[in-house]
Design an enzyme around this catalytic site. Sequence first.
Site, PDB file in Angstrom:
ATOM      1  N   HIS A 133       0.915  -1.159   0.025  1.00 20.28           N
ATOM      2  CA  HIS A 133      -0.016  -0.074  -0.082  1.00 20.28           C
ATOM      3  C   HIS A 133       0.754   1.171   0.103  1.00 20.28           C
ATOM      4  CE1 HIS A 133      -3.910  -1.734   0.439  1.00 20.28           C
ATOM      5  NE2 HIS A 133      -3.383  -2.691   1.342  1.00 20.28           N
ATOM      6  N   ASP A 163       0.158   6.822  -4.162  1.00 21.32           N
ATOM      7  CA  ASP A 163      -0.844   6.517  -4.912  1.00 21.32           C
ATOM      8  C   ASP A 163      -0.885   7.431  -6.096  1.00 21.32           C
ATOM      9  OD1 ASP A 163      -1.113   4.087  -3.618  1.00 21.32           O
ATOM     10  OD2 ASP A 163      -3.059   4.579  -2.879  1.00 21.32           O
TER      11      ASP A 163
END
Length: 388
Positions: A133, A163
């Site tokens: 992540h 991200d």
Amino acid sequence: MTESGNGPLSGVRVVELAGIGPGPFAAMLLADLGADVVRVDRPKGAGLGIDPASDLTNRNKRSVLVDLKQPAGVARVLDLVARADVLIEGYRPGVAERLGVGPEPCLARNPRLVYGRMTGWGQQGPLAGTAGHDIGYIAITGALGMIGPPDGPPAIPANLLGDYAGGSLYLVIGILAALQHARAEGGAGQVVDAAIVDGTAHLTAMIHGMLAAGGWQDRRGANLLDGGAPFYGAYETADGGYMAVGALEPQFYAEFVRLLGIEDEAPGRDDLAAWGALRTAIADRFRTRTRDEWTAVFQESDACVAPVLSLREAPGHPHLAARGTFTEHAGLTQPAPAPRFSATPGTLRRPPARPGADTEEVARDWRVPSLTAPDAGPRDTERKEAAH
């Protein structure tokens, strides 16, 4: 007629294999700029866990429902690929290949296709096949270690830094560059490997330069831009709000201390040994008034001070309201398309796509009739085999 709006990417066709996070955001950005993005949703959904009607990363897109675990589904995606300019997928390395929609079959169907791959670790390397992540990606690049107070753990910048900044935006840059190459004389399609670790590391280029030159200490809260300087940070106000201070240049700092009211008592900013006392003086003064009161004091000055607003407060800021930085569409308050173009502005044309809602429309516009062809059931298959 392909739906593409008026943005600079009008006429560009994009196939997005449904996922969550940076891949959908990259596709949204292309859609905001006018591309006709068709999202290939799974029968059971992508797993974001919110109402699709509120998933803004699917705005300006259309959705078709395809089961990639079935041969007929793979064939339908390849039919779309044959009509597309770009494909975006965010699977773990090897998954698209196992499904039958990896680069090889896609480029075989469309040699000018730009095949965009969005991963955290990249397609190769010891961690490529493992889960991850944002927080892990930015951790190993050194970016996370720069953020936060010197006497506490690193601060988590939501999932914006990895991200979306290191991932989505680099994927879009890569896609646009590869698209330019594919459309040039003698050009061809290619694979764009956008890894969040690569993009995030790239974002630290200036800091690495400062580190090499001796202008940056390799620790948190000790530098000019990481909260180490008392005139670059956030301070609490009387009502529990915060003001952000970025008075780096001497002329802006002079305006800052004057409006703050500590011009005559503040220690010299160039005396590093006095930075602790200066920080205390600034903090004590900010606690004497509310956030709104300090906002009024610094309004439209060159002191480089701004209120720290929440997500719900931000659209109401006078500057953002005047620019239309946020807008409302289909009942949802949301960031407007960015950046801006003088001749071909991006637009909000459609609300978030609902899974499968646009299958017939896409089949017609893209001339892919297989999207609406019924699957052959067991009895149909048996009849066909018997006929031969």
